[in-house]
Design a protein around this motif. Structure first.
Motif, PDB file in Angstrom:
ATOM      1  N   TRP A  22       6.541  31.527  15.952  1.00 42.96           N
ATOM      2  CA  TRP A  22       8.152  31.703  16.523  1.00 42.96           C
ATOM      3  C   TRP A  22       9.084  32.582  16.335  1.00 42.96           C
ATOM      4  O   TRP A  22      10.140  32.865  18.028  1.00 42.96           O
ATOM      5  CB  TRP A  22       8.585  30.303  15.762  1.00 42.96           C
ATOM      6  CG  TRP A  22       9.824  29.421  16.687  1.00 42.96           C
ATOM      7  CD1 TRP A  22      10.118  29.210  16.832  1.00 42.96           C
ATOM      8  CD2 TRP A  22      10.944  30.166  16.382  1.00 42.96           C
ATOM      9  NE1 TRP A  22      11.660  28.868  17.449  1.00 42.96           N
ATOM     10  CE2 TRP A  22      12.074  29.666  16.795  1.00 42.96           C
ATOM     11  CE3 TRP A  22      11.049  31.334  14.879  1.00 42.96           C
ATOM     12  CZ2 TRP A  22      13.214  29.516  16.532  1.00 42.96           C
ATOM     13  CZ3 TRP A  22      12.969  31.246  14.736  1.00 42.96           C
ATOM     14  CH2 TRP A  22      14.048  30.754  15.770  1.00 42.96           C
ATOM     15  N   HIS A  67      12.293  27.125  13.911  1.00 42.29           N
ATOM     16  CA  HIS A  67      11.309  26.875  13.973  1.00 42.29           C
ATOM     17  C   HIS A  67      10.390  25.449  13.750  1.00 42.29           C
ATOM     18  O   HIS A  67       9.780  24.794  13.943  1.00 42.29           O
ATOM     19  CB  HIS A  67      10.608  27.797  12.556  1.00 42.29           C
ATOM     20  CG  HIS A  67       9.109  28.031  12.506  1.00 42.29           C
ATOM     21  ND1 HIS A  67       8.603  27.101  11.008  1.00 42.29           N
ATOM     22  CD2 HIS A  67       8.411  27.907  13.004  1.00 42.29           C
ATOM     23  CE1 HIS A  67       7.804  27.629  10.754  1.00 42.29           C
ATOM     24  NE2 HIS A  67       6.731  27.382  12.236  1.00 42.29           N
ATOM     25  N   VAL A 123       8.979  23.893  16.554  1.00 38.93           N
ATOM     26  CA  VAL A 123       7.380  23.307  16.975  1.00 38.93           C
ATOM     27  C   VAL A 123       6.779  22.794  16.618  1.00 38.93           C
ATOM     28  O   VAL A 123       5.263  21.870  16.922  1.00 38.93           O
ATOM     29  CB  VAL A 123       7.396  24.680  16.243  1.00 38.93           C
ATOM     30  CG1 VAL A 123       7.729  25.670  16.745  1.00 38.93           C
ATOM     31  CG2 VAL A 123       6.640  24.788  15.034  1.00 38.93           C
ATOM     32  N   VAL A 153       6.615  27.821  23.447  1.00 36.09           N
ATOM     33  CA  VAL A 153       6.445  28.649  22.447  1.00 36.09           C
ATOM     34  C   VAL A 153       5.102  29.926  22.641  1.00 36.09           C
ATOM     35  O   VAL A 153       4.845  31.091  22.823  1.00 36.09           O
ATOM     36  CB  VAL A 153       6.979  28.707  20.898  1.00 36.09           C
ATOM     37  CG1 VAL A 153       6.628  29.833  19.886  1.00 36.09           C
ATOM     38  CG2 VAL A 153       8.224  28.220  20.221  1.00 36.09           C
TER      39      VAL A 153
END
Length: 136
Positions: free
Chosen positions: A60, A77, A80, A89
């Protein structure tokens, strides 16, 4: 170090016109969390990989470094876990590192990092993605 960065950037190529990542993304997601009842909350690799595409924080961060717009709204992060965001991403990561846009190269980079398409250790993963692609 600078030479390495320049080489990394010059080897990556933009996706071809009309490129549709959907089949590859769907196959990768199937391999990563296809059997999970709640892929958004899937955790793997000892807690290092999260979400439907099992993205590590280092992956990431690498994508964010390449495309800072990925954090324009305060994303972290943990974001995600959202499949649509995770796909942004992944696309940034591929734009940064993919020397070609074939399914094998992209899958192996997703699994093995910037040079994953060259690592023998990612061949088994590619076999799983390939099987998922054939099943679509």
């Amino acid at each position: 170090m600078l030479t390495t960065l320049i080489v990394a950037f010059t080897l990556a190529v933009n996706p071809p016109a009309g490129f549709n990542p959907r089949p590859i993304l769907d196959a990768i997601r199937q391999v990563e969390t296809g059997g999970c009842a709640d892929p958004a909350n899937a955790v793997g690799d000892g807690g290092k990989a999260i979400g439907p595409y099992q993205i590590w924080a280092t992956y990431w961060a690498d994508a964010v470094e390449y495309d800072p717009s990925l954090v324009a709204n305060g994303e972290t992060h943990q974001s995600v876990r959202n499949a649509a965001y995770a796909e942004r991403v992944i696309m940034a990561y591929w734009r940064r590192y993919a020397p070609s846009w074939d399914a094998q190269t992209l899958s192996r980079i997703h699994n093995g990092g910037p040079k994953g398409h060259k690592r023998g250790a990612t061949l088994k993963y590619w076999g799983k993605v390939q099987a998922a692609l054939m099943g679509q």
